[in-house]
Every structure is written in structure tokens, then in C-alpha cells.
Design a protein around this motif. Structure first.
Motif, short mmCIF file in Angstrom:
data_model
loop_
_atom_site.label_atom_id
_atom_site.label_comp_id
_atom_site.label_asym_id
_atom_site.label_seq_id
_atom_site.Cartn_x
_atom_site.Cartn_y
_atom_site.Cartn_z
N HIS A 234 0.83 -1.21 0.00
CA HIS A 234 0.00 0.00 0.00
C HIS A 234 0.86 1.25 0.00
O HIS A 234 0.56 2.23 -0.71
N LEU A 235 1.96 1.26 0.78
CA LEU A 235 2.86 2.42 0.82
C LEU A 235 3.51 2.68 -0.53
O LEU A 235 3.94 3.80 -0.81
N CYS A 236 3.60 1.64 -1.34
CA CYS A 236 4.19 1.79 -2.68
C CYS A 236 3.12 2.09 -3.73
O CYS A 236 3.35 1.91 -4.93
N LYS A 237 1.97 2.56 -3.24
CA LYS A 237 0.90 3.03 -4.14
C LYS A 237 0.24 1.91 -4.96
O LYS A 237 -0.33 2.17 -6.03
N LYS A 238 0.35 0.70 -4.48
CA LYS A 238 -0.37 -0.39 -5.13
C LYS A 238 -1.85 -0.29 -4.75
O LYS A 238 -2.18 0.01 -3.60
N SER A 239 -2.72 -0.56 -5.69
CA SER A 239 -4.15 -0.52 -5.42
C SER A 239 -4.58 -1.77 -4.67
O SER A 239 -3.84 -2.77 -4.62
N VAL A 240 -5.79 -1.71 -4.08
CA VAL A 240 -6.32 -2.89 -3.40
C VAL A 240 -6.42 -4.06 -4.36
O VAL A 240 -6.11 -5.21 -4.01
N ARG A 241 -6.84 -3.77 -5.59
CA ARG A 241 -6.96 -4.83 -6.60
C ARG A 241 -5.59 -5.47 -6.86
O ARG A 241 -5.46 -6.70 -6.92
N GLU A 242 -4.56 -4.63 -7.01
CA GLU A 242 -3.22 -5.15 -7.31
C GLU A 242 -2.66 -5.97 -6.13
O GLU A 242 -2.05 -7.02 -6.32
N ILE A 243 -2.87 -5.47 -4.91
CA ILE A 243 -2.38 -6.18 -3.73
C ILE A 243 -3.09 -7.51 -3.59
O ILE A 243 -2.49 -8.54 -3.27
N SER A 244 -4.40 -7.50 -3.85
CA SER A 244 -5.20 -8.72 -3.76
C SER A 244 -4.67 -9.78 -4.72
O SER A 244 -4.51 -10.95 -4.36
N ALA A 245 -4.36 -9.36 -5.95
CA ALA A 245 -3.86 -10.30 -6.95
C ALA A 245 -2.45 -10.77 -6.61
O ALA A 245 -2.11 -11.95 -6.76
N LEU A 246 -1.61 -9.83 -6.13
CA LEU A 246 -0.22 -10.15 -5.84
C LEU A 246 -0.08 -11.13 -4.68
O LEU A 246 0.72 -12.07 -4.72
N ASN B 53 -2.72 -12.91 -3.33
CA ASN B 53 -3.79 -13.92 -3.34
C ASN B 53 -4.67 -13.81 -2.10
O ASN B 53 -4.94 -14.80 -1.41
N LEU B 54 -5.13 -12.59 -1.84
CA LEU B 54 -5.99 -12.34 -0.70
C LEU B 54 -7.28 -11.68 -1.18
O LEU B 54 -7.27 -10.94 -2.18
N PRO B 55 -8.39 -11.89 -0.48
CA PRO B 55 -9.63 -11.20 -0.85
C PRO B 55 -9.46 -9.69 -0.72
O PRO B 55 -8.77 -9.20 0.19
N ARG B 56 -10.13 -8.96 -1.60
CA ARG B 56 -10.03 -7.49 -1.55
C ARG B 56 -10.55 -6.95 -0.22
O ARG B 56 -10.03 -5.97 0.30
N SER B 57 -11.59 -7.58 0.31
CA SER B 57 -12.16 -7.11 1.57
C SER B 57 -11.13 -7.22 2.70
O SER B 57 -11.05 -6.36 3.58
N THR B 58 -10.34 -8.28 2.67
CA THR B 58 -9.30 -8.47 3.69
C THR B 58 -8.22 -7.43 3.55
O THR B 58 -7.77 -6.82 4.53
N VAL B 59 -7.78 -7.19 2.31
CA VAL B 59 -6.76 -6.17 2.05
C VAL B 59 -7.24 -4.80 2.51
O VAL B 59 -6.53 -4.05 3.19
N SER B 60 -8.48 -4.47 2.17
CA SER B 60 -9.05 -3.17 2.55
C SER B 60 -9.11 -3.01 4.07
O SER B 60 -8.81 -1.94 4.61
N ALA B 61 -9.48 -4.09 4.76
CA ALA B 61 -9.60 -4.02 6.22
C ALA B 61 -8.25 -3.80 6.87
O ALA B 61 -8.12 -3.02 7.82
N VAL B 62 -7.20 -4.45 6.36
CA VAL B 62 -5.86 -4.27 6.92
C VAL B 62 -5.38 -2.84 6.71
O VAL B 62 -4.84 -2.20 7.62
N ILE B 63 -5.60 -2.31 5.51
CA ILE B 63 -5.15 -0.94 5.20
C ILE B 63 -5.92 0.07 6.04
O ILE B 63 -5.34 1.03 6.57
N LEU B 64 -7.22 -0.13 6.21
CA LEU B 64 -8.03 0.78 7.01
C LEU B 64 -7.55 0.79 8.46
O LEU B 64 -7.43 1.85 9.08
N LYS B 65 -7.27 -0.39 9.00
CA LYS B 65 -6.79 -0.48 10.38
C LYS B 65 -5.45 0.23 10.52
O LYS B 65 -5.20 0.92 11.50
N TRP B 66 -4.59 0.08 9.53
CA TRP B 66 -3.29 0.74 9.57
C TRP B 66 -3.44 2.25 9.50
O TRP B 66 -2.77 2.99 10.23
N LYS B 67 -4.34 2.74 8.65
CA LYS B 67 -4.55 4.19 8.54
C LYS B 67 -5.08 4.78 9.84
O LYS B 67 -4.73 5.90 10.22
N ARG B 68 -5.92 4.04 10.52
CA ARG B 68 -6.51 4.54 11.76
C ARG B 68 -5.53 4.52 12.92
O ARG B 68 -5.52 5.43 13.75
N GLY B 69 -4.71 3.47 12.95
CA GLY B 69 -3.84 3.34 14.13
C GLY B 69 -2.37 3.24 13.84
O GLY B 69 -1.56 3.20 14.76
#
Length: 302
Positions: free
Chosen positions: A19-31, A33-49
Motif C-alpha cells: 500500500h505504501l508503494c501506491k499499489k491498489s487494493v486490486r493489485e495487492i489482492s492479486a499479488l 492472493n488475498l480477498p479485496r475485503s481483507t486487504v481493505s480491512a488491513v489498510i483501514l486499520k493501519w490508517k486509523r492506528g
């Protein structure tokens, strides 16, 4: 895998690094092999805390900040109190910190106080102060450095910085460390992936272009060229790199004010065989061999 909580700390760190390297949720998910919802949740938690690990349980702290330790010492020396409980109450009033009497007792013990609270005296405080002075005046040599073998999991150019990589590096811990290094002009990105490296792990973390870097990739350097130090074959992430003749445990974190790294670094060089050395003694991983540069001999290491 349907929930971000099922990810390991290692996987969370990798998601945030991408995410810090400007990869999109879609790209991280594909790279990864994780669900987009999981990737989004991890990034959201990181942004908040600003974290990738699970939050610690709430409650009173188990260790005191340095400024609170100083207040505790003054309270212990300046008041003839009958018990640890009474001292804890006085300390909480003076500092505003909420801690248990057990924590206070442990901190006092670490500071050199012994026996009954009512007998604490200036001599006990002086012992603690003398011990601290001894730590600050410890021998300055390479054993103070926490040098470890790491494996680069991902390395991506840092956006808006033409010379920097941001890497996620496995150093044998629960989660990878984020490392920013100025290597884009010296090492192609494809040669960074899954590469074994030597890391300096106990410099104080510092932000570079808004990214907190938690270690330094050790390299041999000349005015024209930079080469990453290679650990010996068979070395694994987390293996400690030591130098024969300089025993001892590394500092938990090097104090920038004492300039330990600045005093040690001038004696770090590769020898005529490209082996990394400190004052002529080789960087080694026990039972596995020496660390070395690829072609740079008699070059400084930093």
C-alpha cells in the motif's frame, strides 16, 4: 480467508508495504492472493492506528516511560513512605500515570532500590545512577550493533522518490520490517526480490518521505558503486551476524545522542577478498561462514 484477523502479522506487514508503494487494493489482492475485503480491512486499520498487529489489551501499562521513571525515583528518595502501595499513590499523584503497585515495585527493583520502602535513601538512588552511567560508558565496538540476516519479501520503488526502495524484510520476527533504502540506482528491482541481506536492526527508526524505516541494509560502498552485503550460503532470516573477538549482546536500540554507530562505522570495511570486516575481523554467521560483497574490496561499509 474472509477476515483480516485471520492474517498473520507477517502478511499484514506485506499488505501495508505494498500500500505504501501506491499499489491498489486490486493489485495487492492479486499479488498476495488475498480477498479485496481483507486487504481493505488491513489498510483501514493501519490508517486509523498506524499498526499492522493486533491492538494490545487495554489496562495499565506494564513499563514506565523514562520521564515517569525519573519522577518515581524522586518520590522514592524524597518521601519516607511506609509501603509500596503508599509510594504508588504518591507517584500517581505526582506523575498522573496509572500503574499498579506491582509495576512500581518492579521498576524500583530495576533502578537499584532494595529492602523496605521506608529505608530508601540517596545511596540507593546513587547506585541506580552509577549503573546507568556504566551503561552509557560501555565499550564502543561492533558487538553493540544488532546485525541480522534478512530476506527481502517485496521491494518496490517509493513513489515520488527516484532513488529509494521501500522493502518488507523478514528478519525472523513475527512481522516483517519496513525498510527504506537508497538503492534504486545501484540494484535493479528484480535483483531485490527474495534477496538475502544483512540488516542493522537497532538504529532508532526514522521516517523517510513519510515512511518509517525500521532497519538499514548494510552495503559496501565506493564513490562509483554500491553492493549489498551477502550473508553466507545457508544463513536464515533472523540469524545473528557477529565478529570474532568482540563478544557481547547488542543494544536494544542505539541512543542517537551517544553516537555509537558513528564511532563504529569508520572501522567497517571489506578486505582484499571482499569479506565484510570490523577492524580486520570478519562478519560471520556462526557455523555458516562470512558475509561479503560481490566485487568491492577495501571499501567502506555503511
Amino acid at each position: 480467508m474472509g477476515r483480516s484477523e485471520e492474517l498473520s502479522d507477517f502478511q499484514r506487514g506485506t499488505v501495508v508495504g505494498c500500500h505504501l508503494c501506491k499499489k491498489s487494493v486490486r493489485e495487492i489482492s492479486a499479488l498476495l492472493n488475498l480477498p479485496r475485503s481483507t486487504v481493505s480491512a488491513v489498510i483501514l486499520k493501519w490508517k486509523r492506528g498506524g499498526i499492522t498487529t493486533a491492538l494490545p489489551r487495554s489496562g495499565r501499562p506494564h513499563k514506565l516511560k523514562e520521564e515517569d521513571r525519573q519522577v518515581l525515583e524522586k518520590v522514592a528518595l524524597g518521601n519516607c513512605l511506609p509501603s509500596v502501595e503508599a509510594l504508588t499513590t504518591e507517584f500517581q499523584t505526582a506523575s498522573g500515570a496509572k500503574v499498579s503497585s506491582r509495576t512500581v515495585r518492579r521498576e524500583l527493583h530495576e533502578m537499584g532500590f532494595r529492602g523496605r520502602v521506608s529505608t530508601y535513601s540517596r545511596s540507593a538512588g546513587e547506585k541506580a545512577e552509577t549503573r546507568q552511567s556504566g551503561e552509557d560508558g560501555a565499550n564502543v565496538d561492533v558487538s553493540r550493533l544488532d546485525l541480522r540476516v534478512g530476506c527481502v519479501i517485496t521491494a518496490l520503488p517509493l513513489p515520488d522518490a527516484d532513488s529509494l526502495y521501500v522493502q518488507q524484510v523478514d528478519v525472523g520476527e513475527a512481522a516483517p520490517r519496513t525498510v527504506v533504502s537508497e538503492l534504486v540506482k545501484h540494484v535493479p528491482v528484480d535483483q531485490m526480490q527474495n534477496r538475502m541481506v544483512v540488516l542493522l536492526c537497532n538504529l532508532k527508526p526514522a521516517k523517510t518521505r513519510g515512511v518509517l524505516s525500521q532497519a538499514v541494509v548494510m552495503c559496501a560502498s565506493s564513490p562509483e558503486k554500491v553492493e549489498i552485503l551477502d550473508p553466507p550460503v545457508g544463513a536464515a532470516p533472523g540469524d545473528r551476524v557477529t565478529v570474532q573477538g568482540f563478544p557481547g549482546e547488542p543494544d536494544k536500540e542505539l541512543n542517537p545522542r551517544t553516537k555509537v554507530w558513528e564511532q563504529i562505522q569508520p572501522d567497517l570495511r571489506t578486505d582484499s577478498q571482499c569479506v565484510a570486516t570490523y577492524k580486520g575481523a570478519a562478519f560471520e554467521v556462526a557455523g555458516k561462514g562470512a558475509c561479503r560483497a560481490q566485487t568491492l574490496s577495501d571499501a567502506e561499509i555503511k
